[in-house]
Structures are given as C-alpha cells and as structure tokens.
Design an enzyme around this catalytic site. Structure first.
Site, PDB file in Angstrom:
ATOM      1  N   TRP A 196       0.835  -1.218   0.000  1.00 25.14           N
ATOM      2  CA  TRP A 196       0.000   0.000   0.000  1.00 25.14           C
ATOM      3  C   TRP A 196       0.861   1.256   0.000  1.00 25.14           C
ATOM      4  O   TRP A 196       0.619   2.198  -0.759  1.00 25.14           O
ATOM      5  CB  TRP A 196      -0.925  -0.001   1.213  1.00 25.14           C
ATOM      6  N   ALA A 214      -6.032  -2.611  -1.337  1.00 25.58           N
ATOM      7  CA  ALA A 214      -6.250  -2.660   0.115  1.00 25.58           C
ATOM      8  C   ALA A 214      -6.661  -1.318   0.702  1.00 25.58           C
ATOM      9  O   ALA A 214      -6.914  -1.222   1.907  1.00 25.58           O
ATOM     10  CB  ALA A 214      -4.983  -3.159   0.807  1.00 25.58           C
ATOM     11  N   ASP A 215      -6.764  -0.282  -0.134  1.00 23.45           N
ATOM     12  CA  ASP A 215      -7.078   1.054   0.382  1.00 23.45           C
ATOM     13  C   ASP A 215      -8.545   1.156   0.795  1.00 23.45           C
ATOM     14  O   ASP A 215      -9.448   0.916  -0.017  1.00 23.45           O
ATOM     15  CB  ASP A 215      -6.758   2.109  -0.686  1.00 23.45           C
ATOM     16  N   ILE A 216      -8.775   1.539   2.030  1.00 21.59           N
ATOM     17  CA  ILE A 216     -10.143   1.612   2.561  1.00 21.59           C
ATOM     18  C   ILE A 216     -10.948   2.691   1.843  1.00 21.59           C
ATOM     19  O   ILE A 216     -12.148   2.523   1.577  1.00 21.59           O
ATOM     20  CB  ILE A 216     -10.111   1.869   4.078  1.00 21.59           C
ATOM     21  N   TRP A 244     -11.275   8.616  -5.054  1.00 22.12           N
ATOM     22  CA  TRP A 244     -11.023   9.307  -3.778  1.00 22.12           C
ATOM     23  C   TRP A 244     -11.725  10.665  -3.752  1.00 22.12           C
ATOM     24  O   TRP A 244     -12.337  11.049  -2.758  1.00 22.12           O
ATOM     25  CB  TRP A 244      -9.514   9.498  -3.576  1.00 22.12           C
TER      26      TRP A 244
END
Length: 283
Positions: free
Chosen positions: A218, A237-239, A279
């Site tokens: 990450w 894996a980025d929330i 994002w």
C-alpha cells in the site's frame, strides 16, 4: 515572474481543493494560488503558482525563482505535460464516467518532493485522514524548517538523529517512529537513493522499498502515484477506494479483493486516475 500555458482541460481549483486538505499546504482558494516548497541544488526555495486561465485554456503565473530547474520540477509536480483529454475519453465508457465528468480536468498532482511523499505515506498508514494530516503537521513543524511561512520536511540527517521518544511525544506509535527514522537512516547510510528510483520500473521500486521495515505494498503504491506520478496504480487494500466503490455500486458491503482486481482491468493503463477520481468522489 514566468507565465506557463498548457493544454486543457485542467482544473486548478480541483487541485487546490485537494491540496487544502493538508494543513501544511499554503493554499489561497480566493487567489487560486499555492506556495510550493522546493529544494533546488540543495537550496530551499518557495515559489507561488497562481492560475490565471480557465478549465479549457489553463494558464499560470509563477512568482519567485523561475530557473529552468524550478519550472521543470513544477511541470512534474502539477503534471502540466500530461494531457488529460485522452484519459477522459478512456473512462467515458466505464462506470466511472459520471465521476470523471464531475471532476473533469483533475490532474494527478504529486507531493512536492518524493522524499516527503514516502515519509507521509508511512505516517498515514492505518490512520483516518484527519488525524494523519494532524500528525504529519506536528512532525514537520516540530522537526522541519520554514521559509516564507512555508514548511519543509526535516532532512534525512536531521530525522536520522532523532530518537523514537521524540516522535512518541507527538503521538506517533513506537513502530511508526521506528519506520520513519529507519527510512532516514537508510538514506544517510547510502542504502536508499530516492532520486534514482525515478529511473526504475514500478516492480523494481516495489522490490526495493518493501525491504525497508514498515513499508508494504500500500505504501509503495501510493508513493509510486504521488511521489513519482506513475499512471497505473490501484491500491486494492485502500479503505477509501473500497468505500468509494461501495458508494458507486450501492453495495451493502465493501468490494472483495477479486472484485477490486476486476474493476482495475477496465481502468488500465490509467488506474491511478481511477484511484484519484474515486477518492475525490468521497472527499
């Protein structure tokens, strides 16, 4: 003063809005400007970049040192030489089309220095964004330098001289303190040359950086995006990405790893822009 004209679309207001999330950045939204801390030939410089054009006819004024080296670095940071029209066309027939339309002309702007970016990526690990920015602000303003009201990260020699307890006093965890000090020590000892990373492939950089304690996929993926401007990263894996996709598809759960990998296929070779715009959709 120097004047720069680039190809549109390019939305500098979107750039400033994202930069303003970080309290270290000296952003003036009304003036459409930002002060940029640079280190050129070992000397600290602060230049102001101000937008004087529009979305489809972007132009900028650069005040301060406008040497060739400074302008070259600014072109890299703000991605002025990366046309966005082809990228928007690529996403026109994907599920991300509405997000790309809403945030049209948003470039993949880099952190002001790759070294800063790597440290920030480590500090931000497993923290909510607000506290991550707060912790980074404490770190930089306590141990870094300032020029014209703009803060510079502590240089590797300064950081390597610190003790874990120095960072613990700022609310760093013990392990995270060890990680950032360890990066500085690797640079000082000649084991890590961040400038040379720019000449290596994504896979080569991943292989080199994950050998450092506290750096995983990450962190490397975010460094590749915002430290070096690599165009095809999608940190599964980025929330934040998981939550953005959950919102986009009205899921009652976060997407699985397999689903994330499937989404990425349609975003290539511009997966970094998919990450950025997703994002932006929840920021």
């Amino acid at each position: 003063m120097d004047r720069i004209k680039i190809k549109g679309p390019y939305n500098f207001d979107q750039v400033l809005n994202r930069l303003s999330l970080d309290p270290l950045n000296q952003v003036n939204l009304e003036e459409h400007s930002v002060k940029v801390p640079l280190i050129v030939n070992g000397e600290k410089q602060v230049v102001k970049v101000k937008a004087v054009g529009y979305l489809d006819e972007p132009r900028f004024e650069v005040n301060g040192n406008t040497s060739d080296a400074v302008i070259l670095r600014l072109r890299k940071i703000f991605q002025w030489d990366q046309p966005l029209d082809g990228i928007h066309v690529h996403f026109h027939n994907t599920d991300l089309a509405p997000i790309f339309q809403e945030h049209k002309g948003t470039p993949l702007v880099l952190d002001f220095d790759p070294y800063n970016c790597l440290l920030k990526c480590i500090i931000h690990q497993q923290l909510n964004l607000k506290f991550a920015h707060t912790l980074t602000y404490r770190f930089v303003t306590t141990f870094g330098a300032a020029l014209d009201g703009v803060h510079f990260y502590p240089d590797p020699a300064k950081l390597a001289s610190l003790k874990v307890e120095d960072l613990r006093a700022l609310q760093f965890s013990g392990r995270k303190a060890e990680y950032v000090i360890g990066v500085a020590e690797a640079i000082v000892e000649g084991k890590l040359n961040i400038r040379q990373l720019q000449n290596k492939s994504d896979d080569e950089i991943m292989e080199e950086l994950i050998k450092l304690k506290g750096i995983g996929p990450w962190t490397v993926q975010n460094f590749l995006m915002f430290g070096l401007g690599r165009p095809n990263l999608f940190p599964i894996a980025d929330i934040g990405l998981q939550n953005a996709l959950k919102n986009l598809y009205n899921l009652d759960r976060k997407p699985t790893k397999e689903e994330m990998e499937g989404y990425k296929l349609s975003y290539e070779p511009y997966a970094s822009y998919a990450s950025l715009y997703l994002w932006r959709s929840i920021e």
